[in-house]
Scaffold this active site. Structure first.
Site, PDB file in Angstrom:
ATOM      1  N   LYS A 187      -4.936   6.901  -1.447  1.00  0.00           N
ATOM      2  CA  LYS A 187      -4.289   8.215  -1.599  1.00  0.00           C
ATOM      3  C   LYS A 187      -3.187   8.093  -2.642  1.00  0.00           C
ATOM      4  O   LYS A 187      -2.136   7.509  -2.403  1.00  0.00           O
ATOM      5  CB  LYS A 187      -3.687   8.715  -0.282  1.00  0.00           C
ATOM      6  CG  LYS A 187      -3.354  10.200  -0.394  1.00  0.00           C
ATOM      7  CD  LYS A 187      -2.300  10.697   0.545  1.00  0.00           C
ATOM      8  CE  LYS A 187      -0.899  10.483   0.115  1.00  0.00           C
ATOM      9  NZ  LYS A 187      -0.499  11.147  -1.154  1.00  0.00           N
ATOM     10  N   GLU A 263       5.758  -2.083   0.348  1.00  0.00           N
ATOM     11  CA  GLU A 263       6.569  -2.372  -0.850  1.00  0.00           C
ATOM     12  C   GLU A 263       7.475  -1.165  -1.017  1.00  0.00           C
ATOM     13  O   GLU A 263       7.014  -0.096  -1.421  1.00  0.00           O
ATOM     14  CB  GLU A 263       5.681  -2.519  -2.094  1.00  0.00           C
ATOM     15  CG  GLU A 263       4.681  -3.647  -2.046  1.00  0.00           C
ATOM     16  CD  GLU A 263       5.319  -5.015  -2.211  1.00  0.00           C
ATOM     17  OE1 GLU A 263       6.516  -5.104  -2.543  1.00  0.00           O
ATOM     18  OE2 GLU A 263       4.608  -5.999  -1.971  1.00  0.00           O
ATOM     19  N   GLU A 397      19.375   4.204  -3.197  1.00  0.00           N
ATOM     20  CA  GLU A 397      18.471   4.155  -4.344  1.00  0.00           C
ATOM     21  C   GLU A 397      18.420   5.544  -4.985  1.00  0.00           C
ATOM     22  O   GLU A 397      17.994   6.508  -4.358  1.00  0.00           O
ATOM     23  CB  GLU A 397      17.069   3.747  -3.864  1.00  0.00           C
ATOM     24  CG  GLU A 397      16.133   3.483  -5.014  1.00  0.00           C
ATOM     25  CD  GLU A 397      14.736   3.125  -4.547  1.00  0.00           C
ATOM     26  OE1 GLU A 397      14.266   3.716  -3.549  1.00  0.00           O
ATOM     27  OE2 GLU A 397      14.110   2.257  -5.175  1.00  0.00           O
TER      28      GLU A 397
END
Ligand code: NAD
Length: 494
Positions: A187, A263, A397
């Site tokens: 996906k 990840e 982040e």
């Protein structure tokens, strides 16, 4: 004469279907969504919107192919041929894939051509070559037994990938998963379905049997969640945010305990000591490390941590490089900084710039949206000074072209700041003293250590994070650990 990529992009065919069981298909619901070009803010075209029904269809197709053994039981030397042929086809279609990538995500065409596509083809070739070079083990048992330790494909692998390097992240999952003999349902992120769909077609042409690779574009909370909860998916390999990574751990627990490999994000510390050999090179890497790919890089060197004695001189150099990296049309070969992926994300980045100002950091350059007349989502390279480690712009982040500069007095303080993060994906150290570099790199909690460089490495080196940057490793032979089960067979010889 230079190539007019804008013209070529206007003539390119855009994939718009799901790809299941070796064929283009519509979504069962017949729904589509608009795929936006971040460079212009305009609709590129419709793309079929997969949801849980399409995921069921794709998983069934992957399972059928796996059980039939058309790929899983193919001799490794033959799997190798197919994957290497696919890599060759990717090279042959490099310009097409690069244009699709740039149209889809707004990254500079020069980067798509020189980095994304060749690195993706190289990854596929590397795992193709690995297929018939991996041996299993015979255990050191006593004379009364013969013990083998063999690796087997895990079955149906689901891969859910992000939009920042759509083709490369796809290949980091597909390369080892296919080399090991699995079937895959991929996906892509809803913002970036194009190259994965084209890749699936090239894979069929290269000889990958139908059903082994299925690509289902769709949204996270529908198609992504359906994969995470699916009872017949054996392994879920994810690249994306930590927030969604944690959801996949929950989905696994709520369903069939599928293996989950993550990840996730990062907040790379880039530590520059006063004894750095080449300050100009370090400054160049500091700027490229945060502004490359518009800062939409999980390993973006977003925390510049400089020794106080050289800070002013060093920042001057970084500012000079930043000035040469102004945003431009992604389809212009001279552009080094493209558009951010979407309006929502651009606003998130601009919000972080406001947060930095309000926290008391000093804005040295950038800090605003630019090129409004292009219609796309461009933010100027932004550098903050006087950042404290506790500030949100040093902890969270941002995933955009925003650099936070911090200072340190000595080694202890440098290591403390570098490790003061929930993340542990990568870290850089700049020093001429190799003993110091080795000693300090052992104390930094990160999966990738870069000494006197940013983003060093090739396919031979594993990639992944400590702490909340994830688990498992992409790239290298270590990636095969994610996509194989280990079988111990004890043969009684007594
Ligand atoms: P994201 O987590 O929002 O989306 C990633 C994927 O997850 C997409 O395909 C999305 O559709 C899907 N998803 C979203 N919500 C979901 C849900 N509720 N259930 C199931 N699936 C869902 O991340 P993003 O914004 O696309 O990408 C940026 C993030 O990716 C950053 O945090 C970045 O650091 C990370 N990233 C990490 C690496 C790495 O290797 N560590 C590489 C690239 C990007």
């Amino acid at each position: 004469m230079s190539i007019d990529y804008k013209d070529r992009a206007s003539k390119i065919a855009l994939p718009s279907h799901l790809f299941i069981d070796g064929k283009r298909v519509d979504a069962i619901s017949q729904k589509t969504f608009d795929n936006i070009n971040p460079g212009t803010g305009k609709v590129l075209g419709p793309v079929a919107e997969g949801d849980s029904d399409d995921i069921n269809h794709a998983v069934a197709s992957a399972r059928k192919a796996f059980d039939a053994g058309v790929w899983s039981n193919m001799a490794p030397k033959d799997r190798k041929k197919v994957l290497i042929r696919l890599a060759d086809f990717m090279d042959d279609h490099a310009e097409e894939l690069a244009l699709l990538e740039t149209l889809d995500v707004g990254k500079p065409i020069g980067d798509s051509l020189s980095v994304d596509v060749p690195s993706s083809a190289n990854c596929m070739r590397w795992y193709g070559e690995a297929c018939d070079k991996i041996y299993d083990e015979v255990a050191p048992t006593g004379p009364g037994a013969f013990g083998t330790i063999t690796r087997e494909a895990i079955g149906v692998v689901a891969a859910v990938v992000p939009w920042n390097f759509p083709l490369l992240m796809t290949c980091w999952k597909l390369g080892p998963a296919l080399a090991a003999g699995n079937s895959v349902v991929l996906k892509p992120a809803e913002q970036s379905p194009l190259t994965a769909l084209r890749l699936a077609e090239l894979a069929i042409e290269a000889g990958l049997p139908e059903g082994v690779l299925n690509v289902v574009p769709g949204f996270g909370p529908t198609a992504g969640k359906a994969l995470g909860l699916h009872m017949d998916v054996d392994c879920l390999a994810f690249t994306g945010s930590g927030e969604v990574g944690k959801l996949f751990l929950q989905y696994s627990g709520q369903s069939n305990m599928k293996r989950v490999w993550l990840e996730c994000g990062g907040k790379t510390p880039n530590v520059v000591f006063a004894d750095c050999l080449d300050l100009k090179k370090a400054a160049e890497h500091a700027a490229i490390g945060i502004f490359y790919n518009q800062g939409e890089v999980c390993t973006a060197a977003s925390r510049l941590i400089v020794q106080d004695t050289i800070k002013d001189e060093f920042i001057e150099e970084v500012l000079k490089v930043a000035a040469t990296m102004q945003p431009g049309d992604p389809l212009d070969i001279n552009t080094s900084l493209g558009a951010l992926i979407e309006e929502k994300h651009m606003n998130r980045v601009l919000d972080y710039i406001d947060i930095g100002k309000n926290e008391g950091a000093k804005l040295l350059c950038g800090g605003e949206r630019v090129l409004l007349n292009q219609g796309g989502y461009y933010v100027a390279p932004t550098i903050f000074d006087n950042v404290q480690s506790s500030m949100r712009i040093a902890q969270e982040e941002i995933f955009g072209p925003v650099l936070s500069t911090l200072t340190f007095k000595d080694e202890e303080e440098a290591i403390h700041i570098a490790n003061d993060s929930q993340y542990g994906l990568a870290a850089c150290l700049w020093t001429a003293d190799l003993n110091k570099a080795i000693k300090l790199s052992r104390r930094i909690r990160a999966g990738n250590m870069w000494i006197n460089c940013w983003d060093g490495g090739d396919m031979t080196m594993p990639f992944g994070g400590y702490k909340q940057s994830g688990n498992g490793r992409d790239k290298s032979l270590h990636a095969l650990d994610k996509y194989t089960e280990i079988k111990s067979t004890w043969i009684d010889l007594s």
